[in-house]
Enzyme design. Structure first.
Site, PDB file in Angstrom:
ATOM      1  N   GLN A 136       0.838  -1.208   0.000  1.00 28.94           N
ATOM      2  CA  GLN A 136       0.000   0.000   0.000  1.00 28.94           C
ATOM      3  C   GLN A 136       0.871   1.256   0.000  1.00 28.94           C
ATOM      4  O   GLN A 136       0.611   2.192  -0.752  1.00 28.94           O
ATOM      5  CB  GLN A 136      -0.936  -0.023   1.209  1.00 28.94           C
ATOM      6  CG  GLN A 136      -1.942  -1.174   1.118  1.00 28.94           C
ATOM      7  CD  GLN A 136      -2.977  -1.170   2.226  1.00 28.94           C
ATOM      8  OE1 GLN A 136      -2.803  -0.522   3.260  1.00 28.94           O
ATOM      9  NE2 GLN A 136      -4.051  -1.906   2.026  1.00 28.94           N
ATOM     10  N   ARG A 165      -3.921   7.658   4.703  1.00 28.45           N
ATOM     11  CA  ARG A 165      -3.663   6.413   5.436  1.00 28.45           C
ATOM     12  C   ARG A 165      -3.947   6.495   6.931  1.00 28.45           C
ATOM     13  O   ARG A 165      -3.876   5.475   7.616  1.00 28.45           O
ATOM     14  CB  ARG A 165      -2.220   5.949   5.191  1.00 28.45           C
ATOM     15  CG  ARG A 165      -1.887   5.699   3.734  1.00 28.45           C
ATOM     16  CD  ARG A 165      -2.722   4.580   3.121  1.00 28.45           C
ATOM     17  NE  ARG A 165      -2.359   4.337   1.731  1.00 28.45           N
ATOM     18  CZ  ARG A 165      -2.908   3.406   0.966  1.00 28.45           C
ATOM     19  NH1 ARG A 165      -3.856   2.619   1.451  1.00 28.45           N
ATOM     20  NH2 ARG A 165      -2.545   3.260  -0.280  1.00 28.45           N
TER      21      ARG A 165
HETATM   22  C1  LIG Z   1      -8.302   3.663   1.388  1.00 26.04           C
HETATM   23  C2  LIG Z   1      -7.537   3.477   0.092  1.00 26.04           C
HETATM   24  C3  LIG Z   1      -7.891   2.466  -0.765  1.00 26.04           C
HETATM   25  C4  LIG Z   1      -7.167   2.255  -1.975  1.00 26.04           C
HETATM   26  N1  LIG Z   1      -7.535   1.224  -2.804  1.00 26.04           N
HETATM   27  C5  LIG Z   1      -6.819   1.000  -3.940  1.00 26.04           C
HETATM   28  C6  LIG Z   1      -7.151  -0.083  -4.815  1.00 26.04           C
HETATM   29  O1  LIG Z   1      -8.087  -0.820  -4.579  1.00 26.04           O
HETATM   30  N2  LIG Z   1      -6.390  -0.282  -5.914  1.00 26.04           N
HETATM   31  C7  LIG Z   1      -5.334   0.547  -6.224  1.00 26.04           C
HETATM   32  O2  LIG Z   1      -4.679   0.334  -7.248  1.00 26.04           O
HETATM   33  N3  LIG Z   1      -5.020   1.575  -5.420  1.00 26.04           N
HETATM   34  C8  LIG Z   1      -5.727   1.823  -4.298  1.00 26.04           C
HETATM   35  N4  LIG Z   1      -5.376   2.864  -3.468  1.00 26.04           N
HETATM   36  C9  LIG Z   1      -4.215   3.687  -3.844  1.00 26.04           C
HETATM   37  C10 LIG Z   1      -4.660   5.052  -4.379  1.00 26.04           C
HETATM   38  O3  LIG Z   1      -5.485   4.925  -5.521  1.00 26.04           O
HETATM   39  C11 LIG Z   1      -3.424   5.885  -4.737  1.00 26.04           C
HETATM   40  O4  LIG Z   1      -2.736   5.271  -5.800  1.00 26.04           O
HETATM   41  C12 LIG Z   1      -2.467   6.014  -3.579  1.00 26.04           C
HETATM   42  O5  LIG Z   1      -3.164   6.375  -2.405  1.00 26.04           O
HETATM   43  C13 LIG Z   1      -1.415   7.078  -3.913  1.00 26.04           C
HETATM   44  O6  LIG Z   1      -2.047   8.348  -3.911  1.00 26.04           O
HETATM   45  P1  LIG Z   1      -1.511   9.550  -4.771  1.00 26.04           P
HETATM   46  O7  LIG Z   1      -1.519   9.198  -6.233  1.00 26.04           O
HETATM   47  O8  LIG Z   1      -2.286  10.751  -4.366  1.00 26.04           O
HETATM   48  O9  LIG Z   1      -0.007   9.686  -4.234  1.00 26.04           O
HETATM   49  P2  LIG Z   1       1.333   9.901  -5.036  1.00 26.04           P
HETATM   50  O10 LIG Z   1       1.624   8.757  -5.923  1.00 26.04           O
HETATM   51  O11 LIG Z   1       2.350  10.260  -4.009  1.00 26.04           O
HETATM   52  O12 LIG Z   1       1.055  11.144  -5.934  1.00 26.04           O
HETATM   53  C14 LIG Z   1       0.706  12.399  -5.375  1.00 26.04           C
HETATM   54  C15 LIG Z   1       0.087  13.228  -6.460  1.00 26.04           C
HETATM   55  O13 LIG Z   1       1.102  13.515  -7.410  1.00 26.04           O
HETATM   56  C16 LIG Z   1       0.548  13.474  -8.726  1.00 26.04           C
HETATM   57  N5  LIG Z   1       1.199  12.377  -9.484  1.00 26.04           N
HETATM   58  C17 LIG Z   1       2.080  11.457  -9.003  1.00 26.04           C
HETATM   59  N6  LIG Z   1       2.494  10.669  -9.991  1.00 26.04           N
HETATM   60  C18 LIG Z   1       1.873  11.073 -11.109  1.00 26.04           C
HETATM   61  C19 LIG Z   1       1.861  10.626 -12.455  1.00 26.04           C
HETATM   62  N7  LIG Z   1       2.618   9.623 -12.875  1.00 26.04           N
HETATM   63  N8  LIG Z   1       1.070  11.267 -13.321  1.00 26.04           N
HETATM   64  C20 LIG Z   1       0.315  12.303 -12.934  1.00 26.04           C
HETATM   65  N9  LIG Z   1       0.252  12.774 -11.675  1.00 26.04           N
HETATM   66  C21 LIG Z   1       1.019  12.158 -10.770  1.00 26.04           C
HETATM   67  C22 LIG Z   1      -0.954  13.234  -8.561  1.00 26.04           C
HETATM   68  O14 LIG Z   1      -1.603  14.476  -8.438  1.00 26.04           O
HETATM   69  C23 LIG Z   1      -1.020  12.533  -7.232  1.00 26.04           C
HETATM   70  O15 LIG Z   1      -2.291  12.636  -6.606  1.00 26.04           O
HETATM   71  C24 LIG Z   1      -6.081   3.094  -2.293  1.00 26.04           C
HETATM   72  C25 LIG Z   1      -5.745   4.139  -1.411  1.00 26.04           C
HETATM   73  C26 LIG Z   1      -6.438   4.328  -0.232  1.00 26.04           C
HETATM   74  C27 LIG Z   1      -6.025   5.457   0.699  1.00 26.04           C
END
Ligand SMILES: Cc1cc2nc3c(=O)[nH]c(=O)nc-3n(C[C@H](O)[C@H](O)[C@H](O)COP(=O)(O)OP(=O)(O)OC[C@H]3O[C@@H](n4cnc5c(N)ncnc54)[C@H](O)[C@@H]3O)c2cc1C
Length: 275
Positions: A78, A188
């Site tokens: 995760q 988280r």
């Molecule tokens: C309760 C919960 C349940 C979840 N369930 C699932 C699930 O079932 N399956 C699953 O696959 N994931 C799941 N996730 C993961 C979730 O979808 C996100 O991938 C994860 O929380 C990372 O979030 P983030 O992209 O905001 O963070 P980061 O990867 O740190 O990115 C932060 C921000 O930077 C930008 N960014 C980063 N990389 C890129 C990129 N390559 N292109 C464009 N913008 C970018 C985006 O704005 C992003 O929001 C879950 C998360 C939570 C908290």
């Protein structure tokens, strides 16, 4: 360089390896945008709170934290989704896996949640919890033996590791700027996040609160403990606030806000939001 460590779950830990910057560095970075001014600690605090309240996020990217984390693969799988972190994990092609797996305490084992498809719901009978705990422990014992046997037989480590479960502990270095760490924590620490991952988020948060007390306090105020309303929820709330009988309540709400120390610009913004 620092080496503060918090134990998490049964055999995991979060260790703060290094920190770049302080609250003052966040304020200093922001002043590049706003120009030089007076720099007392209380003014730094006001500035940091303003930045957090108005989503001016880039100054929080100017400070970083580096951690050494040991966690079961379920948690690692995760945390690794946080793409904005820099990551270096131990290779189990080079070295053997440690002989440690996470087995939850029986009382932590709950039933499948009925309203949250991803979550744990109601408590199970004690007998069921005990049975589940024994099954999980037996699987770990079996797979640890299987892994050791494969290694003893001369099978390569990269293949032997297939005989392991997602409860096995792994460890990695995790470096992230404060803005993205706050994003991670918001997700988280949420009650819907998996308990085990929440425990790691709590440990990470405690380092943030110690090292960046002002930024942390602002984040708690404007993000962690704040609530975002949907447009429809706002419409529903507006209907309540616009109801004729509530006019006097609206004045009271202003009073309640003042009682809680909301004043000046913050009070004006609060009243604007209400109307
Ligand atoms: C309760 C919960 C349940 C979840 N369930 C699932 C699930 O079932 N399956 C699953 O696959 N994931 C799941 N996730 C993961 C979730 O979808 C996100 O991938 C994860 O929380 C990372 O979030 P983030 O992209 O905001 O963070 P980061 O990867 O740190 O990115 C932060 C921000 O930077 C930008 N960014 C980063 N990389 C890129 C990129 N390559 N292109 C464009 N913008 C970018 C985006 O704005 C992003 O929001 C879950 C998360 C939570 C908290």
């Amino acid at each position: 360089v620092t080496a503060e460590q918090i134990t998490v779950l049964d055999d995991g830990f979060v260790c703060l390896v290094d920190v770049m910057g302080t609250d003052a560095d966040i304020a200093r970075a922001a002043r590049v945008s706003y120009g030089p001014g007076t720099r007392s600690v209380s003014e730094d605090r006001a500035l940091i709170r303003y930045l957090m309240a108005h989503d001016h996020t880039s100054p929080f990217e100017m400070v970083e934290l580096k951690f050494h984390i040991r966690a079961p693969l379920i948690v690692r799988n995760q945390i690794v989704r946080t793409r904005t972190a820099n990551w270096n994990e131990r290779s189990y092609r080079y070295s053997e896996m440690d002989d440690i797996s996470y087995v939850p305490e029986p009382e932590r084992i709950g039933g499948q949640s009925k309203d949250n498809k991803q979550g744990t719901g109601e408590a199970l009978d004690e007998a069921v919890q005990q049975r589940a705990s024994v099954i999980l422990a037996e699987v770990e014992a079996y797979t640890h033996d299987a892994y050791d046997t494969l290694v003893e037989l001369g099978v390569s480590r990269e293949t032997a590791r297939q005989a392991t479960t997602v409860s096995r502990y792994t460890e990695w270095y995790f470096k992230i700027d404060l803005h993205n760490l706050f994003r991670f924590l918001k997700n988280r620490l949420d009650a819907h996040a998996q308990f085990e991952t929440r425990e790691y988020a709590r440990a990470l948060e405690s380092f943030v609160s110690r090292r960046f007390p002002v930024a942390h306090e602002s984040w708690v105020e404007y993000v962690r403990d704040a609530v975002m309303l949907s447009a429809t929820e706002v419409a529903a709330l507006r209907a309540v606030l616009d109801a004729p009988y509530i006019d006097s309540e609206r004045i009271m709400i202003r009073g309640y806000a003042e009682d809680r120390g909301i004043s000046g610009r913050q009070l004006r913004e609060f009243v604007e939001k209400l109307s």
